[in-house]
Design an enzyme around this catalytic site. Structure first.
Site, mmCIF file in Angstrom:
data_model
loop_
_atom_site.group_PDB
_atom_site.id
_atom_site.type_symbol
_atom_site.label_atom_id
_atom_site.label_comp_id
_atom_site.label_asym_id
_atom_site.label_seq_id
_atom_site.Cartn_x
_atom_site.Cartn_y
_atom_site.Cartn_z
ATOM 1 C CG PHE A 90 -0.209 20.889 -22.421
ATOM 2 C CD1 PHE A 90 -1.546 20.569 -22.309
ATOM 3 C CD2 PHE A 90 0.612 20.673 -21.320
ATOM 4 C CE1 PHE A 90 -2.033 19.992 -21.157
ATOM 5 C CE2 PHE A 90 0.106 20.113 -20.165
ATOM 6 C CZ PHE A 90 -1.219 19.762 -20.075
ATOM 7 C CD1 TRP A 115 3.698 17.519 -27.102
ATOM 8 C CD2 TRP A 115 1.754 17.186 -26.034
ATOM 9 N NE1 TRP A 115 2.771 18.302 -27.727
ATOM 10 C CE2 TRP A 115 1.543 18.123 -27.076
ATOM 11 C CE3 TRP A 115 0.673 16.841 -25.255
ATOM 12 C CZ2 TRP A 115 0.307 18.702 -27.341
ATOM 13 C CZ3 TRP A 115 -0.571 17.420 -25.517
ATOM 14 C CH2 TRP A 115 -0.737 18.351 -26.556
ATOM 15 C CG HIS A 116 -0.309 15.201 -21.932
ATOM 16 N ND1 HIS A 116 0.084 14.208 -22.791
ATOM 17 C CD2 HIS A 116 -1.617 15.438 -22.213
ATOM 18 C CE1 HIS A 116 -0.950 13.855 -23.567
ATOM 19 N NE2 HIS A 116 -1.984 14.597 -23.239
ATOM 20 N N GLY A 117 3.111 17.616 -19.870
ATOM 21 C CA GLY A 117 3.564 18.502 -18.803
ATOM 22 C C GLY A 117 4.998 18.273 -18.434
ATOM 23 C CB SER A 140 2.361 10.669 -24.880
ATOM 24 O OG SER A 140 1.054 11.172 -24.690
#
Lengths: 491, 879
Positions: free
Chosen positions: A491, A324-326, A321
């Site tokens: 994103f 995924w965010h950065g 996660s």
């Protein structure tokens, strides 16, 4: 185009008007065209990528369906195919530079020359969202949660539906895809309710989030000049900023879709009222959390393979996660921190309950819940530092600087030298009060919009007009500001 | 359906409220938005000239000056840094509302090389336009990015942040009164920024305009032609660089091609009179002096290129709204008529006309000339330096004409209008540096342009300020009314000026009197000092100096002494103000010299002999004094200025400015008369000097008395009250003789007494047996003379002579003693055989034998006193 831009204010009414004027069978194509137009305003060439991802997942879905029908197979290979292609796309565009940087770090450590590719990889806006959304279709078809979609255009609209294309919510095909089957008749309730949700979203975004960002940006940029309570306030306001930003966008997306007759899932559920970190993640970015739960955590075994495996799964999910965010280690650490909070929370739960029982704590009382929420907020907020900071060192600096005792800054005017003047503070605090009030209503199960509709017309009109004018007056938009781009657009 | 209707109603309500909220938040700069808004509110056909452009138009062309000085109804539709295309759209919109005779457009920005102006200026320019296609085109032309154009058109994204800067003006903007265009001149810059300009006339090459600027220039030209309106392109003076100067040449060529007029003032600076070294406050904007010059020249050029009428007296013209502005209250108004005396009188209005040399004002006055031959000022406000004057003088000449003087080189004469009441009206207007003169409401002189010189002195009526600081050129005419307005009145207002009659002023003493009239005669002599008088000074109640123009004659006889030293004051009408003593003061300087102080300190010494009267005549004729001493002229028409003093003429003392009397003096003024007006020399010479009656308090009673028969006191109750007062007037003189048969052995017997027994006031006459063989005579204030005698002296014949305060005591033919001792007033009587207490009761009855007593008013000589006192037995000289 940003939601809080002049283009969207011209785009949306035009789309709405034409949509309802068009005959039903044409509307789908119209929505598809509008969605691609919306996306191409960012960068036209990356519409091809969107189209490609759409095509791959659509084709995979078809193949999975055919494999099942024709050969009685599950079509797992097509799932892998779809996942590999889409995740490769995601990896390439999102993590290539990150990976390269890390390789070069290792090479540098080994004394080898760095790698410098001759091309530059740019991150297409919304790629994380639509890839996940498209992939979710593949998984759902494989799991037979949805039928194979045979209408490419309908499927394409599902993937590219403009209200939620660039920053979610990440819709499930089981929820959204079927809504494109039949045209939606115009309903005044949808229009008014949708507009009100959009209004609420603009309030969260341009009144609260962008205003809080003025102080947060200043303190994070010049963090060596601030300490103690100054930093604490900035970190708290970042929690507010990111919520207002993301939730605001989500509400605008939900509202826009509703005006067109579509229902999107709710993405936030008063997350800062959570009583545990796990509860927080059930309230925050719900569509992503459930995506990871359904497509990663549960396939990994979830909580069915013992505590150790469960905790490992949690850490893996939150690491992913974070990533995924950065594409940066700070995001990974942020994710791991959140995972760690949950693991520790689970590990310490028996002891906590024992302690509370021994102390005769009234666990059902408001004060207890409040205390829990405050504690959760503190943990979450510390994690947000890593999310916001540019580097790990910066994040650690900021954490360290919080431990300076200087409460006098709350009274000696220092707060007015952090990017917000007294009027801005006033507007911010009033807005937080409004946000708190509405959140409490919702937490108690009262829909503010329904409550408003139950009032007399003069009251409804007064509230709406006042809200619109207030947002127009005090919102941060227009050329006077560098309209802070929606954070999640990266994103 | 119901819901849709409700929604539409909501949209309507929202729209109205949004419209108001937008009007509150919108930008309201004085250029652009507000100007165009006001312009759109003008009545049709209100404007003859429209000037369009950047701040070079807004600052450098003054519409108020154009109207007031030239009667040109002009508006400036300008906005800061207005680009060429905005000028085009402004012109397009302007011509929808008005059909002017001339359109003036400044080409400053047409010579620019940017295709897009700065953001904020473009916003102002666009937002001033009415919503419509033109506004959209203007926005799209002004901004590179269509999104910025859209935000500007919407407006709210641009100015919503003003929510925390709102003022009352914002909330009432929609209801505000429009019509500020006539006051839109920016007239408040006095700074000087010296510019060095290239030699523009020598720059002949051309530089191409940007395609965009040329496109819009040609569009503007076409627009004016399509509307049939004359177009005048101008380049208003500014510090143009060489490229811009070359582009101006290109503009000139295009103008010529298109057949429109273009004036490049950069090449015509000399004609404008604008001095780059003095007339700018920055590189593009002129200061007050420059604006005045440039506005005047462009007014001329406007009239050269279009037929523009002078609208000032056109009553039907509503350029200033309904009938023009109402007459406001005057900044100064004369409250009573002024009558000059040609020498001293004037009124200081305390209102400066030239404190701001560029101020606008109108002075109206109703004047009545004095007799021909009397030259003098009616009113003036003029500074004088090194003999050169600047300002305004309105005066009567010696031949009775009216003269107006502005400076040594600018003056004019008019024949004084002749009206029934002998008065006429003059009005002088000044707008910035331009004057006009009206006589009896008619314009007789205008467009006098003079450089204004700052001067903070006041407007004076009846005189003008002299370089030395005083006043001069006093007029003898009459100013029946005078009002000053700090604005430019219209010719109609001037013509209609008819002030209410003012009250006549209180004229000064003797004003214009040809013969003198008696004002005051002191009823009795003044003999100062001494507590016996009820009043120890006299206030004649005459104000001799309350006006510099008083005229009086004062005649007095005094008998000078020097009893109080320097504080010996005879007459005073004198202001004891340090560094500003003035009036009249007559006092003794020393034992033999008097001071006569006149006017603003003129000192005439007058020698005197103590006790010898002096006859003094003082004449004040306006500001000239003549003094006669004992009939001889001691000063002849001496000019002495004197500031006003409203104290009264006092005799015997002075008075402070606070009203406290001081220097009460023991002086003797025998005679005092005061006349209003002037006695001629012959009248003074013929004047009968005399003494006024003495005050009754100073008239002594007779002391004549003769004891009818010998007195033998019983020591118990028998005494004789002669009824004679020996000391009722201090300094009273008398003589007495009396014979006693003393008792050698007795003591403390009282023979005679006229003695004040009041504590600490013992005084008078007391003859008593002090001891065996000793009699003491107490005289005056207890001066004693002892008389000793032998046991064989059976009779003692006393003679006591009192001459003033001097006593001589003779006994039996010998002078036994003398004393000088002033005794205060004592009303008691001469008693024989006792004394008298202060309450009037007799006491100390004595057993004494007084054979004779005679008292007489005469003063015996020494010889006579000796002779009488040597006579034996009881007969005195009066038998």
């Amino acid at each position: 185009m940003l939601f809080n831009s002049i283009e969207y204010l011209l785009f949306f009414p035009a789309v709405l008007l034409i949509y309802y004027l068009l005959p039903g069978k044409v509307r789908l194509y119209f929505l598809l065209a509008c969605s691609y137009l919306f996306y191409m305003c960012w960068d036209a060439k990356y519409a091809l990528l969107l189209l490609f991802s759409t095509a791959v997942t659509f084709f995979s879905g078809l193949m999975i369906g055919r494999a099942r029908e024709k050969r009685g197979k599950k079509g797992k290979g097509w799932v892998v195919f779809s996942a590999v292609i889409n995740l490769s796309i995601l990896f390439f565009f999102k993590y290539f530079n990150f990976t390269l940087n890390n390789i070069n770090t290792v090479l540098d450590w080994l004394g080898k020359p760095a790698l410098h590719p001759s091309f530059d990889v740019q991150l297409p806006v919304g790629i994380s969202f639509y890839i996940f959304q498209a992939l979710s279709y593949t998984f759902d078809v494989y799991r037979q949660d949805v039928r194979t979609e045979k209408n490419f255009f309908k499927y394409a609209v599902f993937v590219s539906f403009f209200p939620q294309l660039v920053a979610g919510p990440i819709e499930r095909s089981s929820h959204l895809l079927g809504q494109f089957d039949t045209p939606h008749a115009f309903k005044m309730e949808n229009l008014t309710s949708g507009l009100l949700k959009m209004l609420w979203g603009f309030f969260l975004k341009i009144v609260i989030a962008d205003r809080a960002a003025l102080l947060v940006n200043q303190v994070f940029l010049f963090h060596s000049y601030y300490s103690g309570f100054e930093v604490i306030i900035a970190v708290m306001l970042f929690a507010l900023q990111i919520y207002g930003d993301f939730a605001g966008y989500s509400w605008i997306a939900v509202g826009t879709a509703q005006t067109l007759g579509f229902s999107l899932c709710s993405n936030f559920n008063q997350p800062y009222f959570a009583v545990s970190v796990a509860d927080f993640w059930r309230r925050w970015h719900i569509s992503l959390s459930t995506w990871f739960r359904d497509y990663l955590y549960i396939p990994l075994g979830g909580n069915r393979r013992g505590k150790a495996r469960q905790y490992l799964n949690i850490m893996i999910v939150f690491a992913c996660s974070g990533l995924w965010h950065g594409a940066a280690w700070t995001y990974v650490i942020w994710g791991l921190l959140n995972g760690l909070y949950q693991v520790m929370g689970s590990l310490l739960k028996p002891k906590r309950e024992k302690l509370m029982k021994a102390a005769h704590m009234r666990t059902a009382s408001f004060s207890h819940r409040l205390l829990q929420s405050i504690i959760v907020f503190i943990f979450v907020d510390i994690a947000w530092i890593f999310f916001r900071a540019g580097t790990l060192a910066e994040a650690l600096d900021i954490v360290r600087s919080m431990f300076v005792f200087n409460p006098w800054v709350l009274a000696d005017g220092s707060l007015l030298a952090m990017g917000l003047n007294s009027q801005e503070w006033t507007v911010l605090l009033l807005s937080i009060a409004v946000l708190t009030g509405v959140s409490v209503m919702k937490e108690k199960g009262v829909s503010p919009i329904r409550w408003l509709f139950e009032q007399e017309a003069w009251f409804r009109w007064g509230v709406c007009i006042a809200a619109v004018l207030a947002i127009l007056a005090v919102g941060l938009y227009g050329p006077g500001f560098n309209a802070s781009a929606f954070i999640y657009f990266q994103f | 359906m119901k819901k849709i209707a409700s929604f539409l109603a909501f949209c309507l309500v929202f729209g109205l409220i949004y419209w108001y909220a937008d009007s509150v938040l919108m930008l309201k700069p004085d250029d652009g938005v507000k100007l165009m808004d006001d312009y759109r509110g003008l009545e049709p056909n209100a404007v003859d000239v429209i000037s369009i452009g950047s701040s070079h138009v807004g600052v450098n062309i003054d519409p108020a000056l154009l109207w007031n000085s030239c009667g040109i109804a002009e508006v400036n539709l300008w906005s800061g840094m207005q680009p060429m295309w905005i000028s085009y759209y402004y012109a397009k919109e302007a011509l929808r509302y008005q059909h002017p005779r001339l359109l003036v457009v400044d080409m400053y920005r047409c010579a620019d090389e940017d295709d897009y102006g700065e953001y904020q200026y473009s916003v102002k320019g666009v937002q001033a336009l009415q919503p419509g296609l033109d506004k959209i085109h203007a926005a799209l032309t002004s901004f590179e990015d269509w999104k910025t154009a859209a935000e500007t058109l919407w407006g709210m994204p641009v100015y919503h942040e003003r929510y925390n800067q709102l003022t009352k003006e914002d909330f009432v903007y929609v209801a505000r009164e429009r019509g500020t265009l006539k006051d839109a001149g920016v007239h408040n810059q006095h700074d000087i920024y010296a510019l060095s300009m290239p030699d523009y006339p020598s720059i002949l090459e051309e530089e191409p305009l940007t395609a965009k600027n040329e496109e819009y220039l040609r569009k503007l030209i076409k627009l004016s032609k399509d509307h049939g309106i004359k177009l005048l392109l101008v380049t208003i003076p500014y510090r143009a660089n060489e490229k811009e100067a070359r582009r101006a040449n290109t503009i000139a060529r295009i103008a010529q091609e298109e057949g429109v007029a273009y004036i490049n003032y950069l090449k015509d600076l000399q004609r404008t009179g604008v001095d780059p070294q003095k007339d700018f406050y920055d590189t593009g904007h002129m200061n007050e002096s420059g604006v005045v010059k440039f506005t005047r020249i462009i007014a001329e050029d406007m009239r050269k290129h279009a037929d523009i009428p002078d609208r000032r007296d056109d009553a039907s013209y509503t350029w200033f709204g309904e009938g023009g502005p109402a007459l406001t209250a005057p900044a100064y108004r004369l409250t009573e008529q002024f009558i000059g005396d040609g020498a001293t009188r004037y009124v200081d209005t305390s209102t400066a006309l030239y404190e701001n040399p560029y101020a606008t004002w109108t002075v109206l006055a109703r004047l009545k000339p004095s007799e021909p031959g009397k030259e003098g000022v009616y009113f003036s406000c003029v500074s004088e330096k090194s003999g050169r004057i600047h300002g305004l003088i309105v005066k009567q000449t010696a031949d009775g004409r009216l003269e107006l003087i502005w400076d040594d080189d600018n003056f004019t004469f008019f024949d004084t209008p002749v009206n029934e009441d002998g008065a006429f009206t003059v009005a002088v207007t000044k707008h910035v540096d331009t004057y006009a003169v009206y006589l009896d409401g008619k314009l007789v002189f205008d467009n006098i342009v003079l450089p204004a010189v700052a001067y903070d002195g006041p407007l004076l009526i009846g005189a003008r300020a002299a370089e030395s600081g005083g006043k001069t050129d006093f007029g003898a005419g009459q100013v029946c009314s005078l009002e000053l307005f700090m604005e430019l009145l219209t010719p109609s207002e001037i013509s209609a000026w008819a002030p209410d009659p003012l009250p006549m002023p209180e004229l000064p003493l003797g004003f214009n009197q040809s013969t003198a009239e008696l004002l005051y005669a002191m009823p009795e002599q003044f003999v100062g000092g001494g507590a016996y008088r009820q009043a120890d000074y006299v206030d004649t109640k005459l104000k001799l100096f309350d006006d510099p123009g008083t005229r009086f004659t004062l005649l007095t006889r005094i008998t000078p002494q020097y009893p109080d030293g320097e504080n010996t004051v005879f007459l005073s009408c004198f202001a004891e103000e340090a560094d500003r003593w003035r009036g009249l003061l007559l006092r003794a300087e020393n034992e033999n010299t008097l001071n006569l102080l006149l006017g603003q300190i003129y000192n005439l010494p007058i020698p005197y002999t103590p006790g010898t009267p002096i006859d003094l005549c003082v004449e004040k004729d306006l500001n000239e004094y003549t003094v006669y001493i004992n009939g001889e002229k001691a000063a002849d028409r001496v000019p002495i200025d004197c500031d006003p003093y409203d104290g009264t003429l006092l005799v015997g003392c002075e008075i402070t400015l606070d009203g406290a009397l001081f220097r009460k003096s023991s002086t003797h003024v025998n005679w005092l008369e005061v006349y209003s007006g002037i006695l001629s020399d012959e009248e003074v010479q013929a004047y009968r000097w005399q003494d006024a009656p003495m005050p009754s308090e100073l008239v002594a009673s007779s002391v004549a008395y003769r004891l009818p028969q010998a007195y033998l006191g019983d020591g118990v109750e028998h005494a004789i009250d002669t009824g004679v007062q020996l000391f009722d007037v201090p300094g009273k003189s008398w003589s007495m003789d009396f014979t006693i048969m003393p008792d050698y052995q007795s003591y403390y017997d009282i023979y005679i007494s006229c003695f004040n027994e009041e504590n600490y006031a013992y005084s008078g006459l007391l003859v008593r047996q002090e001891d065996r063989g000793k009699i003491v005579v107490s005289v005056g204030k207890l001066e004693t003379i002892e008389i000793t005698y032998g046991e064989t002296d059976k009779r003692l014949h006393f003679v006591i002579v009192k001459s003033g305060d001097a006593y001589s005591v003779y006994v039996n033919g010998k002078l036994r003693g003398q004393a000088v001792s002033p005794a205060p007033r004592y009303d008691g009587n001469l008693l024989i055989g006792c004394e008298q207490q202060p309450d009037g009761t007799f006491f100390r009855y004595s057993k004494v034998r007084v054979l004779t007593l005679n008292v007489a008013d005469e003063v015996l000589s020494d010889q006579e006193a000796l002779r009488i006192s040597s006579e034996a037995l009881g007969s005195g000289r009066f038998d």
